[in-house]
Scaffold this active site. Structure first.
Site, short mmCIF file in Angstrom:
data_model
loop_
_atom_site.label_atom_id
_atom_site.label_comp_id
_atom_site.label_asym_id
_atom_site.label_seq_id
_atom_site.Cartn_x
_atom_site.Cartn_y
_atom_site.Cartn_z
N LYS A 126 3.12 2.12 15.16
CA LYS A 126 2.07 1.28 15.85
C LYS A 126 2.89 0.86 16.99
CE LYS A 126 -1.66 1.17 12.98
NZ LYS A 126 -3.08 0.80 12.35
N LYS A 208 -0.59 12.39 10.19
CA LYS A 208 -1.85 11.94 9.36
C LYS A 208 -3.03 11.71 10.24
CE LYS A 208 -2.24 6.82 8.66
NZ LYS A 208 -3.09 6.03 7.87
N LYS A 211 -8.07 6.95 11.80
CA LYS A 211 -9.60 6.77 12.44
C LYS A 211 -9.31 6.17 13.75
CE LYS A 211 -10.44 2.90 9.46
NZ LYS A 211 -9.08 1.88 9.30
P1 ATP Z 1 -5.85 3.09 11.70
O1 ATP Z 1 -5.71 4.52 12.34
O2 ATP Z 1 -6.79 2.10 12.12
O3 ATP Z 1 -4.31 2.59 11.35
P2 ATP Z 1 -6.14 4.56 9.16
O4 ATP Z 1 -7.26 5.52 9.46
O5 ATP Z 1 -4.74 4.68 8.68
O6 ATP Z 1 -6.56 3.32 10.21
P3 ATP Z 1 -6.59 2.13 7.13
O7 ATP Z 1 -7.70 1.16 7.39
O8 ATP Z 1 -5.22 1.92 7.35
O9 ATP Z 1 -6.85 3.61 7.84
O10 ATP Z 1 -6.48 2.85 5.61
C1 ATP Z 1 -7.32 2.71 4.54
C2 ATP Z 1 -7.27 3.48 3.39
O11 ATP Z 1 -7.36 4.66 3.51
C3 ATP Z 1 -5.76 3.32 2.89
O12 ATP Z 1 -5.90 3.30 1.50
C4 ATP Z 1 -5.15 4.51 3.35
O13 ATP Z 1 -3.75 4.72 2.70
C5 ATP Z 1 -6.08 5.42 3.27
N1 ATP Z 1 -5.84 6.58 4.52
C6 ATP Z 1 -5.71 6.39 5.65
N2 ATP Z 1 -5.68 7.66 6.41
C7 ATP Z 1 -5.24 8.47 5.31
C8 ATP Z 1 -5.25 9.86 5.27
N3 ATP Z 1 -4.94 10.30 6.36
N4 ATP Z 1 -5.27 10.57 4.11
C9 ATP Z 1 -5.18 9.74 2.99
N5 ATP Z 1 -5.53 8.53 2.95
C10 ATP Z 1 -5.59 7.85 4.09
#
Ligand code: ATP
Ligand code: LTN
Length: 345
Positions: A126, A208, A211
């Site tokens: 980040k 990965k 969102k």
């Molecule tokens: P951001 O992009 O805002 O960092 P993010 O999409 O990584 O957000 P988080 O809110 O950080 O999402 O994560 C919420 C949950 O979703 C956590 O348990 C995280 O491990 C899971 N998660 C996020 N992205 C993935 C992915 N690509 N595959 C599987 N699990 C995921």
């Protein structure tokens, strides 16, 4: 993995093990969030005491537009319920409604080392992504996450693979605190789903799915319409091979197989046989249609919930009252142990 620390009986009135997890309201949830986290949670609601939090304090480590953050907080809560979490059987709440999270995070900051925080992959990623806003909150993000977990004497933390490093740090901080002050925190275990622990971007399969990706074709959102979902899968980056099977240098296909398996419960062997002699085009279409079919009922429930803000607010209020009742016990124990005065009035 059992850990010996937890064999020591800790004063918790509930017989059920405690589960805690959270999602940031930092964007529209993707199928990565869905498969890595919320889809797996309803199955736990009868056997565990489950708390699921919308972690808005975490979300502001990245700049958010206030009106959007507010709307997404409602949406994330509604998605928890649309995915099958019953507010009667789970504690569903918003992090900023329970001040104990920020309070314990401060204390834990004083027991978390600069070097430990510097090693966190999420912080490094980040910092690169938001190079003009490398704020102290982004750096101490894991102490707040440790506070979320440790406040409730949590046994298990269901998360996607990317969060395991933060859970390891939570354990290290909890053990450190317990060593200095005696048994205070239960040592939690992370637990990652068998299928769907790490869903990759459709545009860059080595990254990965996230969102907050600026490329909207890279992520499939839980609320995307059917045509949108099918279109995104059709465009998904693959390779020059034609056989649907896993392999090195086949990141795109590996990811589509993971997604298809997670939504259908099929094994790799079954998927390979199903698409034998058919090309990537057929496979991509099948994945897109399967995902769209699986998400349709979630979207319908989501829309009904979002139409009733009053109900969502009553769930938030009820959840935070229950969470606060649990959290204050741990916080007051911590305050006593570190030597803060607690006058009885
Ligand atoms: P951001 O992009 O805002 O960092 P993010 O999409 O990584 O957000 P988080 O809110 O950080 O999402 O994560 C919420 C949950 O979703 C956590 O348990 C995280 O491990 C899971 N998660 C996020 N992205 C993935 C992915 N690509 N595959 C599987 N699990 C995921
Ligand atoms: N950091 C997590 C969200 C999160 C969380 C938690 C997950 C905040 N607090 C406590 C599990 C337990 C993420 O998904 N990025």
């Amino acid at each position: 993995m059992e850990n010996r620390q937890n064999e020591v009986t800790m004063d918790r009135p509930e017989a059920k093990k405690v589960i805690f997890s959270g999602v940031q309201p930092s964007g529209m949830l993707t199928i990565g969030n869905y498969l890595g986290s919320i889809k797996n949670w309803p199955a736990l609601q009868d056997d565990y005491r489950c708390l699921y939090c919308v972690v808005d304090l975490h979300a502001i480590t990245v700049r958010q537009e206030p009106a959007e953050l507010r709307r997404r907080t409602y949406e994330t809560l509604a998605l928890y319920m649309a995915a099958g979490l019953d507010p009667e059987r789970n504690i569903l709440f918003v992090q900023s409604h329970v001040p104990a999270h920020a309070e314990l995070a401060w204390v834990l900051n004083c027991y978390t080392m600069f070097g430990e925080l510097s090693r966190m992959t999420q912080f490094k990623d980040k910092s690169r992504k938001y190079a003009t806003n490398i704020n102290a909150g982004l750096f101490t993000y894991p102490s707040l996450m440790a506070a979320d977990i440790l406040l409730y004497q949590t046994d298990l933390v269901p998360v996607g693979q990317d969060q395991m490093q933060h859970i390891e740090l939570t354990r290290d901080v909890a053990v450190r605190f317990n060593q200095v002050y005696g048994e205070t925190f239960r040592i939690p275990d992370g637990f990652v789903p068998k299928a769907g622990a790490k869903i990759m971007s459709l545009a860059e399969p080595e990254k990965k799915m996230s969102k907050s990706d600026s490329n909207k074709n890279a992520s499939v959102y839980i609320l995307d319409g059917r045509d949108e979902i099918v279109r995104k899968f059709k465009r998904a980056v693959t390779d020059s091979d034609t056989v649907v099977c896993r392999g090195e240098n086949k990141g795109g296909i590996n990811n589509l197989m993971t997604i298809y398996a997670a939504f259908t419960g099929k094994t790799d062997g079954e998927i390979e046989r199903e698409f034998e002699g058919r090309g990537y085009g057929d496979f991509k279409l099948a994945v897109g249609e399967t995902v769209a079919d699986a998400l349709a009922p979630v979207q319908e429930r989501f829309r009904a919930l979002m139409a009733d803000k009053g109900y969502l607010e009553s769930v938030m209020k009820d959840g935070s009252a229950k969470a606060f009742a649990m959290a204050r016990k741990t916080l007051s124990k911590v305050y006593r142990k570190v030597g803060f005065t607690q006058p009885k009035v």
